[in-house]
Design an enzyme around this catalytic site. Structure first.
Site: not given
Ligand code: GLC
Ligand code: GLC
Length: 811
Positions: A483
């Site tokens: 993300d």
């Molecule tokens: C968080 C989110 C997941 C995402 C991950 C890496 O665990 O829940 O959807 O893939 O971060 O950014």
């Molecule tokens: C932030 C976090 C990530 C998560 C995302 C979604 O970017 O670092 O882990 O998946 O939020 O809310």
């Protein structure tokens, strides 16, 4: 250093002191009513949706930590203490907290008064039950006062913590005997209320927080308790609470118990009132009647235990390694249930306000859950698919109560659609229930736009193909699985969310990760189409995967590892040419799992690079080197200080991808080593470093570039749960559901002598004994089913309700 131990017989983690390195919590409830409960009885509960229907208040980011809970105060003479230690924190002479499957028991003793608090959410009831048992261990009679305490939340947890000018005027309660009713907003549009009751006469009550605590006191020094007298306060506005005061007389050796029930009740719109202004308490009485006696509580508790016994009998491991057994047979599956229920909404790191059910997250959660309750997995698949858009794209999250997608964490994450195919494949392989593909499912929750689930999968697959970039690789959109890799975002505004900031879709930024995922998923998807009678479409899918594979080999291979992406300027991300962020874990995992460039040995080369550059004693870091400065072209990833989260943290979620890829390469020892490093049961001895619960996975462990290397954060709600279970059960132990049956294909360290897995699968039970007499890492030499040799390593579907013995000999 350890703070407790695993009780494998009871399937409990037993915490031996209350001041754990961080609150170590448990979840109660599996259906509609959920509670979070810490080892000091902190936490809160909600009905279905942690944001919209919250019963009790919780203080995030509070000092001291973990403030708010269901507290029981004992006043023994002038001495005041809590069985759970907090909030008064008078030192118990003895303390144990047993976190079990869907229940928590806190046992403690002070001044020869023993207290035992059993907390659980019964099956089929929308309430939490707390039975408090007091025993006089002394030689003299004791006169005790027992005060209960919960603080109510005005339902919408976000409004509750922000909109005080309104909230301080709306709070309302009713008191009826021993039952306290929280009815804020019931006078207007709500038809639900909360009830907090005890099965004994009370000496008094309190429902106004200020009267109970004193305006300038904390939970550790409630006036009412320290004065030993209930205030009989009736809340009017401000902050409604629920507190009972009970007088308890105990002869030497005598024991008494009290059953407290905190529940959610709902009335039909036309039956809201008993009398003008008096709420209809019928549903509350019905609920309370179910838990009035010890016998009732015990039988509800037995039911809960049997429920878990039944669920966990679907996959049970016996090996030489008790740590492995307890993770695989109990705790990992338990966490998979919790992530399935909560997605990423409510934990001690997720407020329950910001994030609902993730499209990507919840589809991945299916991997570790589908074998437990396939029917619920199916319902979830249909809910998620119903939020998909017509062009195959997806909202990133939906709210559990409304089941509607929303834009709060954006959309346009171009990996999202593919996860739906992945989740459906897992369901089909587990159940063989092909009818699911014919289910009619709307787009964007609009019934008028309903098509078959299979058509949803088509849109998913098509979405990738319709969004290819200059190198024939998938456009990344907002981001992919990571993300925080925001290649089209260019955010300069402080505090702006990278998930919802305006996306300057470049039409250039591409993801090698999505390419790997596409190739990994294609064969199963093609098979689904072929069996559905769409042979030529299946061919086209395989052809598209071949093309994608070629694109990765040509443009996505960096010499020693797979590239991560191309940014919006067409520059490489995750290449040795980069000064930071040269190598990323995600494409190594998925491209290797997909076997991209197998003939040229690319997967093995990539895995070696991971081992060489990303591996640490606490697990594999996400990228190397971590970014040391903010990069406009990369986005959130570079916003984290080096070693944390997606910037060089050990993101446990994708460690299993490497482990799986290692099994595919036949490296049993390396696969297991990757598994073991992040596995909580193996980290129990370093709890003072790891800090989060030793019985569940955390999302992230600080990487080697962080000052706090080895420290975990964000425990419980993480895709790590499902992915590690998928890895260990299907690839390391190799008990792998396929479309036509159960395949036995272990890949283990050569020193594994063997193991036995009991697996319920499609209406039969298989007791599978794997032997490894020659000390190999992979390969089944012979296999028998009920004593009869079978060819190959695929067990046919027996589906006869019987137990079958399987012996598989490696070699
Ligand atoms: C968080 C989110 C997941 C995402 C991950 C890496 O665990 O829940 O959807 O893939 O971060 O950014
Ligand atoms: C932030 C976090 C990530 C998560 C995302 C979604 O970017 O670092 O882990 O998946 O939020 O809310």
């Amino acid at each position: 250093m350890k703070f407790g131990y695993f009780d494998d017989v009871q399937r409990e983690y037993v915490i031996e002191r209350p001041d754990t390195p961080y609150p170590w919590i448990n979840y109660l409830g599996n259906e509609q009513f959920f509670s979070l409960i810490s080892n000091t009885s902190g936490g809160y509960c909600f009905y279905r949706d942690a944001r919209l229907m919250r019963l009790t208040r919780y203080r995030y980011n509070s000092v001291p930590t973990d403030a708010g809970g269901r507290y029981f105060y004992l006043r023994d003479g002038d001495d005041v203490w809590n069985p759970g230690w907090a909030p008064v924190k008078a030192k118990p002479d003895r303390y144990r907290c047993r976190h079990g499957l869907g229940y928590t028991v806190i046992e403690s003793e002070r001044n020869q008064l023993a207290a035992r608090q059993l907390s659980f959410v019964p099956i089929g009831a929308d309430c939490e039950v707390h039975r408090v048992t007091l025993k006089n261990q002394s030689g003299a009679a004791k006169e005790i006062k027992l005060f209960s305490f919960v603080e109510f939340c005005a339902w919408n947890a976000y409004d509750d913590m922000t909109n005080f000018q309104r909230n301080f005027n709306t709070g309302e309660v009713e008191i009826d005997g021993s039952a306290i009713y929280h009815k804020t907003e019931y006078r207007e549009r709500r038809n639900h209320y909360a009830v907090f009751s005890v099965n004994a006469p009370i000496q008094g009550y309190d429902t106004d927080r200020e009267s109970f605590l004193g305006l300038y006191n904390g939970f550790d020094r409630p006036d009412v308790v320290f004065n030993g007298k209930p205030g009989n306060s009736v809340a009017s506005g401000w902050s409604p609470v629920g507190s009972h005061c009970l007088g308890v007389t105990l002869a030497p050796g005598e024991e008494k118990s009290y059953i407290f029930v905190l529940g959610y009740c709902e009335n039909p719109e036309d039956q809201k009132w008993e009398a003008p202004g008096v709420i209809n308490k019928e549903p509350a009485r019905r609920l309370l009647d179910r838990f009035r006696t010890d016998r009732q509580v015990e039988s509800a508790f037995d039911e809960l235990k049997n429920y878990w016994q039944g669920l966990l009998s679907r996959f049970c491991l016996q090996s030489e390694d008790p740590k492995l057994d307890r993770m695989v047979s109990v705790w990992n599956q338990y966490q998979c249930m919790v992530t399935f229920n909560m997605s990423r909404s409510a934990s001690y790191f997720e407020s329950g306000i910001g994030r609902g059910m993730g499209f990507r997250d919840s589809t991945q959660d299916l991997l570790g859950f589908v074998h437990l309750i396939p029917s619920r997995a199916k319902a979830r698949i249909l809910d998620i698919a119903a939020t998909q858009m017509e062009d195959g794209s997806a909202y990133h999250q939906y709210q559990p109560l409304t089941k509607r997608g929303n834009m709060e964490v954006g959309s346009g994450f171009n990996d999202d659609p593919l996860w739906l195919i992945f989740g459906v494949t897992a369901y089909l392989k587990e159940t063989g229930d092909w009818s699911v593909l014919k289910e009619s499912v709307p787009f964007d929750n609009d019934e008028k736009k309903s098509v078959s689930l299979l058509e949803h999968l088509r849109r998913s697959f098509g979405h990738v193909l319709h969004n290819l970039g200059p190198h024939g690789l998938p456009l990344i959109g907002r981001a992919d699985w990571n993300d925080c890799l925001n290649l089209n975002c260019f955010s300069k505004k402080p505090g702006e969310s990278f998930q919802t900031a305006e996306n300057m879709e470049s039409g250039v930024a591409e993801s090698v990760f999505i390419a790997g995922m596409f190739v990994y998923i294609a064969p199963s998807y093609a098979e689904i189409l072929r069996r559905g009678g769409f042979a030529s479409e299946a061919e086209a899918v395989l052809k598209a995967a071949k093309n994608m594979e070629q694109a990765v080999i040509r443009y996505g291979w960096d010499g020693e590892w797979y590239l991560r992406a191309y940014d919006a300027m067409g520059n490489k991300v995750g290449s040795r040419e980069c000064e930071e962020g040269k190598l990323f874990i995600e494409p190594q995992g998925f491209c290797a799992m997909a076997g991209i460039g197998m003939e040229k040995g690319l997967p093995e080369r990539a895995l070696d690079s991971v081992k060489e550059h990303l591996d640490t004693k606490y697990g594999i870091v996400l990228n190397w080197p971590s970014y040391t400065t903010y990069r406009l072209n990369l986005g959130e990833i570079s916003s984290y200080p080096p070693g944390y989260k997606e910037n060089g943290g050990i993101f446990c979620h994708n460690n299993p991808w490497i482990s799986i890829a290692e099994t595919m390469a036949g490296h049993g020892e390396r696969a297991f080593e990757v598994y073991r490093r992040t596995c909580p049961a193996y980290l129990e001895d370093i709890s003072e470093i790891h800090r989060t619960e030793p019985y569940v996975y955390a999302q992230m462990i600080a990487g080697r570039d962080a000052p706090r290397f080895g420290e975990a954060k964000n425990s419980w709600l993480t895709g790590t749960a499902a992915w590690t279970f998928y890895d260990v059960s299907q690839f390391i132990l190799g008990i792998r559901p396929q479309f036509d049956g159960l395949q036995i294909d272990p890949c283990v360290p050569s020193w594994f002598k063997g193991f036995t897995v009991t697996r319920r699968f499609r209406g039969a039970e298989y007791v599978i004994e794997v032997r490894n007499p020659d000390g190999v890492e992979k390969g089944i030499k012979t296999m028998t089913l009920d004593g009869t040799p079978i060819m190959g390593n695929l067990l046919p579907d027996c589906a006869d309700g019987k137990t079958h013995r399987v012996v598989a000999v490696m070699g």
